[in-house]
Design a protein around this motif. Structure first.
Motif, PDB file in Angstrom:
ATOM      1  N   PHE A   1     -44.961 -57.919 -14.978  1.00 12.01           N
ATOM      2  CA  PHE A   1     -44.150 -58.537 -16.018  1.00 12.01           C
ATOM      3  C   PHE A   1     -45.033 -59.275 -17.022  1.00 12.01           C
ATOM      4  O   PHE A   1     -44.768 -59.242 -18.226  1.00 12.01           O
ATOM      5  N   LYS A   2     -46.087 -59.910 -16.532  1.00 10.72           N
ATOM      6  CA  LYS A   2     -46.986 -60.614 -17.445  1.00 10.72           C
ATOM      7  C   LYS A   2     -47.682 -59.640 -18.388  1.00 10.72           C
ATOM      8  O   LYS A   2     -47.801 -59.906 -19.583  1.00 10.72           O
ATOM      9  N   SER A   3     -48.121 -58.504 -17.872  1.00  9.54           N
ATOM     10  CA  SER A   3     -48.748 -57.490 -18.723  1.00  9.54           C
ATOM     11  C   SER A   3     -47.750 -56.938 -19.726  1.00  9.54           C
ATOM     12  O   SER A   3     -48.083 -56.701 -20.893  1.00  9.54           O
ATOM     13  N   ALA A   4     -46.516 -56.762 -19.269  1.00 13.22           N
ATOM     14  CA  ALA A   4     -45.468 -56.276 -20.171  1.00 13.22           C
ATOM     15  C   ALA A   4     -45.181 -57.302 -21.264  1.00 13.22           C
ATOM     16  O   ALA A   4     -44.924 -56.945 -22.413  1.00 13.22           O
ATOM     17  N   THR A   5     -45.233 -58.591 -20.898  1.00 13.28           N
ATOM     18  CA  THR A   5     -45.036 -59.648 -21.897  1.00 13.28           C
ATOM     19  C   THR A   5     -46.094 -59.553 -22.987  1.00 13.28           C
ATOM     20  O   THR A   5     -45.781 -59.583 -24.189  1.00 13.28           O
TER      21      THR A   5
ATOM     22  N   ALA B   1     -47.921 -56.975 -23.848  1.00  9.75           N
ATOM     23  CA  ALA B   1     -47.769 -55.743 -24.616  1.00  9.75           C
ATOM     24  C   ALA B   1     -46.580 -55.832 -25.566  1.00  9.75           C
ATOM     25  O   ALA B   1     -46.642 -55.367 -26.711  1.00  9.75           O
ATOM     26  N   PHE B   2     -45.487 -56.433 -25.104  1.00 15.79           N
ATOM     27  CA  PHE B   2     -44.300 -56.570 -25.952  1.00 15.79           C
ATOM     28  C   PHE B   2     -44.595 -57.458 -27.163  1.00 15.79           C
ATOM     29  O   PHE B   2     -44.264 -57.119 -28.294  1.00 15.79           O
ATOM     30  N   ILE B   3     -45.223 -58.600 -26.921  1.00 10.98           N
ATOM     31  CA  ILE B   3     -45.541 -59.521 -28.017  1.00 10.98           C
ATOM     32  C   ILE B   3     -46.457 -58.845 -29.031  1.00 10.98           C
ATOM     33  O   ILE B   3     -46.259 -58.971 -30.245  1.00 10.98           O
ATOM     34  N   LYS B   4     -47.433 -58.104 -28.542  1.00 10.18           N
ATOM     35  CA  LYS B   4     -48.356 -57.400 -29.444  1.00 10.18           C
ATOM     36  C   LYS B   4     -47.611 -56.386 -30.297  1.00 10.18           C
ATOM     37  O   LYS B   4     -47.932 -56.195 -31.481  1.00 10.18           O
ATOM     38  N   SER B   5     -46.595 -55.740 -29.719  1.00  7.58           N
ATOM     39  CA  SER B   5     -45.846 -54.713 -30.459  1.00  7.58           C
ATOM     40  C   SER B   5     -44.879 -55.319 -31.473  1.00  7.58           C
ATOM     41  O   SER B   5     -44.485 -54.649 -32.427  1.00  7.58           O
ATOM     42  N   GLN B   6     -44.511 -56.594 -31.292  1.00 10.37           N
ATOM     43  CA  GLN B   6     -43.491 -57.206 -32.138  1.00 10.37           C
ATOM     44  C   GLN B   6     -44.025 -58.232 -33.130  1.00 10.37           C
ATOM     45  O   GLN B   6     -43.361 -58.533 -34.118  1.00 10.37           O
ATOM     46  N   GLU B   7     -45.195 -58.796 -32.891  1.00  8.75           N
ATOM     47  CA  GLU B   7     -45.624 -59.962 -33.646  1.00  8.75           C
ATOM     48  C   GLU B   7     -45.831 -59.685 -35.129  1.00  8.75           C
ATOM     49  O   GLU B   7     -45.749 -60.600 -35.950  1.00  8.75           O
ATOM     50  N   ALA B   8     -46.067 -58.429 -35.502  1.00  8.51           N
ATOM     51  CA  ALA B   8     -46.229 -58.119 -36.924  1.00  8.51           C
ATOM     52  C   ALA B   8     -44.945 -58.416 -37.697  1.00  8.51           C
ATOM     53  O   ALA B   8     -44.974 -58.720 -38.892  1.00  8.51           O
ATOM     54  N   GLY B   9     -43.807 -58.336 -37.004  1.00  9.17           N
ATOM     55  CA  GLY B   9     -42.530 -58.605 -37.653  1.00  9.17           C
ATOM     56  C   GLY B   9     -42.081 -60.050 -37.551  1.00  9.17           C
ATOM     57  O   GLY B   9     -41.040 -60.414 -38.108  1.00  9.17           O
ATOM     58  N   TRP B  10     -42.838 -60.887 -36.838  1.00  7.97           N
ATOM     59  CA  TRP B  10     -42.488 -62.296 -36.719  1.00  7.97           C
ATOM     60  C   TRP B  10     -43.049 -63.072 -37.893  1.00  7.97           C
ATOM     61  O   TRP B  10     -44.098 -62.742 -38.448  1.00  7.97           O
ATOM     62  N   ARG B  11     -42.363 -64.149 -38.265  1.00  8.07           N
ATOM     63  CA  ARG B  11     -42.711 -64.877 -39.488  1.00  8.07           C
ATOM     64  C   ARG B  11     -44.031 -65.627 -39.376  1.00  8.07           C
ATOM     65  O   ARG B  11     -44.783 -65.719 -40.309  1.00  8.07           O
ATOM     66  N   ASN B  12     -44.321 -66.185 -38.236  1.00 10.86           N
ATOM     67  CA  ASN B  12     -45.552 -66.972 -38.137  1.00 10.86           C
ATOM     68  C   ASN B  12     -46.042 -67.040 -36.692  1.00 10.86           C
ATOM     69  O   ASN B  12     -45.375 -66.591 -35.761  1.00 10.86           O
TER      70      ASN B  12
ATOM     71  N   TRP C   1     -37.798 -53.333 -23.519  1.00  8.85           N
ATOM     72  CA  TRP C   1     -39.010 -52.673 -24.022  1.00  8.85           C
ATOM     73  C   TRP C   1     -39.620 -51.780 -22.941  1.00  8.85           C
ATOM     74  O   TRP C   1     -40.018 -50.642 -23.205  1.00  8.85           O
ATOM     75  N   ALA C   2     -39.678 -52.303 -21.707  1.00 10.68           N
ATOM     76  CA  ALA C   2     -40.246 -51.533 -20.597  1.00 10.68           C
ATOM     77  C   ALA C   2     -39.402 -50.292 -20.309  1.00 10.68           C
ATOM     78  O   ALA C   2     -39.947 -49.208 -20.043  1.00 10.68           O
ATOM     79  N   ALA C   3     -38.085 -50.422 -20.379  1.00 11.61           N
ATOM     80  CA  ALA C   3     -37.203 -49.270 -20.131  1.00 11.61           C
ATOM     81  C   ALA C   3     -37.382 -48.208 -21.206  1.00 11.61           C
ATOM     82  O   ALA C   3     -37.363 -47.004 -20.915  1.00 11.61           O
ATOM     83  N   ALA C   4     -37.551 -48.644 -22.459  1.00 15.77           N
ATOM     84  CA  ALA C   4     -37.731 -47.687 -23.556  1.00 15.77           C
ATOM     85  C   ALA C   4     -39.022 -46.893 -23.402  1.00 15.77           C
ATOM     86  O   ALA C   4     -39.152 -45.795 -23.965  1.00 15.77           O
ATOM     87  N   ARG C   5     -39.961 -47.427 -22.642  1.00 15.45           N
ATOM     88  CA  ARG C   5     -41.235 -46.736 -22.403  1.00 15.45           C
ATOM     89  C   ARG C   5     -41.301 -46.114 -21.012  1.00 15.45           C
ATOM     90  O   ARG C   5     -42.374 -45.792 -20.508  1.00 15.45           O
ATOM     91  N   ASN C   6     -40.130 -45.949 -20.418  1.00 17.02           N
ATOM     92  CA  ASN C   6     -40.024 -45.306 -19.098  1.00 17.02           C
ATOM     93  C   ASN C   6     -40.819 -46.021 -18.022  1.00 17.02           C
ATOM     94  O   ASN C   6     -41.279 -45.414 -17.054  1.00 17.02           O
ATOM     95  N   LEU C   7     -40.963 -47.339 -18.172  1.00 18.64           N
ATOM     96  CA  LEU C   7     -41.659 -48.128 -17.163  1.00 18.64           C
ATOM     97  C   LEU C   7     -40.698 -48.719 -16.138  1.00 18.64           C
ATOM     98  O   LEU C   7     -41.131 -49.288 -15.139  1.00 18.64           O
ATOM     99  N   ARG C   8     -39.405 -48.597 -16.405  1.00 19.19           N
ATOM    100  CA  ARG C   8     -38.397 -49.017 -15.442  1.00 19.19           C
ATOM    101  C   ARG C   8     -37.118 -48.236 -15.725  1.00 19.19           C
ATOM    102  O   ARG C   8     -36.948 -47.674 -16.816  1.00 19.19           O
ATOM    103  N   GLN C   9     -36.239 -48.222 -14.748  1.00 21.26           N
ATOM    104  CA  GLN C   9     -34.975 -47.514 -14.886  1.00 21.26           C
ATOM    105  C   GLN C   9     -33.839 -48.427 -14.450  1.00 21.26           C
ATOM    106  O   GLN C   9     -34.047 -49.440 -13.785  1.00 21.26           O
TER     107      GLN C   9
END
Length: 410
Positions: A106-110, A112-123, A183-191
């Protein structure tokens, strides 16, 4: 029936450059596909259960001609034995994904998720909030667990202990866990269903947030006390006091004021244009500057090497606690953000300015999406008259009856 072709040598294969499918012989159906982009890949054309299929065998030259022929022979041997080599390869790939899911904590997923989303975050503050809340509440409990194994009991172990005492924080942590698992489900990392979802799931085992946590409102000074307060504030020295005065006169948020820069301000036109990246709504906002706000700006020093309007004593942006500290030292039971509520109350109680003008002055969204699509203007001139009236009220003598008289918007 697979196409038969003359057996090519490695040198002949190397010379194949024309886009298309080139059968190379040696094994029926084996071809080198040359793409228009210049890339080359091995294709094995076979018939499985009466249906023609193309099976990829890897890219060239990473996979050599000899290796491609060996792979093609193995695939055809499987077909003769009644097996589907394409489905077998797909199953092997899925098995690798399943193993990857077990390795993704879960920590690794956190991360990876933040890295994939932070470009769209304001600051950067948004990322910091995500990291700090999950590091404190979620990672000690579920951080080392696989995202594929997380279930409702794990989520409840994180949320339940703080749901009644820190409801707002617990709600945000729950929502962040939900997004990461989606995010993990969309990447087939969980069901399966998301165990952190609220509607139809956790709402059945946890009380509603509105039932256990009262909304916390920003403490605001009554508008009738503003003129007397502004007289006292005007006598306070320091950049924090100046920034607070400017924030009150413009009804702006603390962060917008603390980050204000001289290039954003047109003293001649009496405007302050706050860029989108410093606005809560992510849209550029024009602020009408009253005469009082302009007079304040004209008294401020320009610091060499910095274009900040309200720089910190040691350079850089004032901290978010600087303005609050001014109020604490003045023994005023209010917070800087509360003056926006004070301004809104004053507009409603003491003026005939329209509510949409006041909401636009506060940089709030006005109406629904349909109305917003048709509303092209920003009511700027009306907002300028409102800013002038507010400044006159703020700067009026404390003993004057103007503090409680109606101000008529034009």
């Amino acid at each position: 029936m697979a196409r038969k072709a003359a057996e090519m040598t490695s040198l002949a294969v190397k010379r194949l450059m024309d886009p298309g499918l080139h059968f190379v012989g040696g094994v029926p159906g084996l071809a080198l596909q040359v793409l228009s982009t210049g890339g080359r890949t091995w294709i094995l054309r076979v018939t499985i259960a009466g249906r023609r299929r193309d099976m990829g065998l890897g890219g060239y030259p990473e996979v050599t001609l000899a290796e491609a022929r060996d792979a093609a022979r193995r695939a055809r041997a499987l077909i003769r034995d009644g097996e589907d080599p394409i489905e077998k390869a797909r199953a092997a790939k899925n098995a690798l994904k399943a193993e990857a899911a077990k390795a993704m904590t879960f920590k690794s997923a956190t991360d990876a998720f933040i890295k994939s989303q932070e470009a769209g975050w304001r600051n950067a503050k948004h990322r910091a909030q995500w990291n700090s809340s999950l590091e404190r509440y979620a990672h000690p409990i579920i951080g080392n667990l696989s995202v594929s194994d997380l279930d409702t009991p794990h989520v409840l172990k994180v949320i339940d202990p703080i749901w009644l005492t820190r409801t707002e924080t617990a709600s945000r942590v729950r929502g962040r866990i939900e997004q990461i698992l989606d995010w993990a489900a969309a990447r087939n990392l969980r069901q399966g269903p998301n165990p952190a979802r609220w509607r139809g799931h956790l709402d059945k085992v946890l009380p509603k947030r509105s039932k256990v946590a009262r909304p916390v409102h920003h403490r605001a000074l009554p508008y009738t006390e503003v003129p007397a307060f502004m007289i006292e504030l005007k006598a306070v020295e320091g950049m924090g006091a100046q920034a607070l005065r400017f924030a009150i006169l413009t009804a702006a948020r603390s962060g917008e004021v603390r980050g204000a820069r001289w290039p954003e301000i047109d003293l001649g036109a009496g405007t302050w244009t706050v860029p989108a990246d410093r606005m809560k709504a992510g849209r550029e906002h024009r602020v009408a500057l009253s005469a009082a706000a302009l007079d304040l700006l004209k008294t401020l020093p320009r610091i060499g090497g910095s274009d900040l309007v309200f720089p910190a004593p040691r350079g850089g942006v004032l901290s978010d606690m600087t303005l609050s500290a001014v109020l604490r030292r003045m023994k005023v039971d209010a917070v800087p953000h509360g003056f926006r509520s004070t301004f809104r109350d004053w507009v409603a109680e003491c003026t005939t300015h329209g509510s949409d003008v006041a909401e636009m002055a506060l940089a709030h969204a006005v109406g629904n999406k349909v109305e917003a699509a048709y509303r092209r203007g920003d009511l700027f001139e009306k907002r300028r008259r409102l800013a002038d009236d507010w400044a006159r009220f703020c700067e009026s003598p404390a003993s004057s009856e103007v503090a409680i008289l109606k101000v008529r918007g034009q």
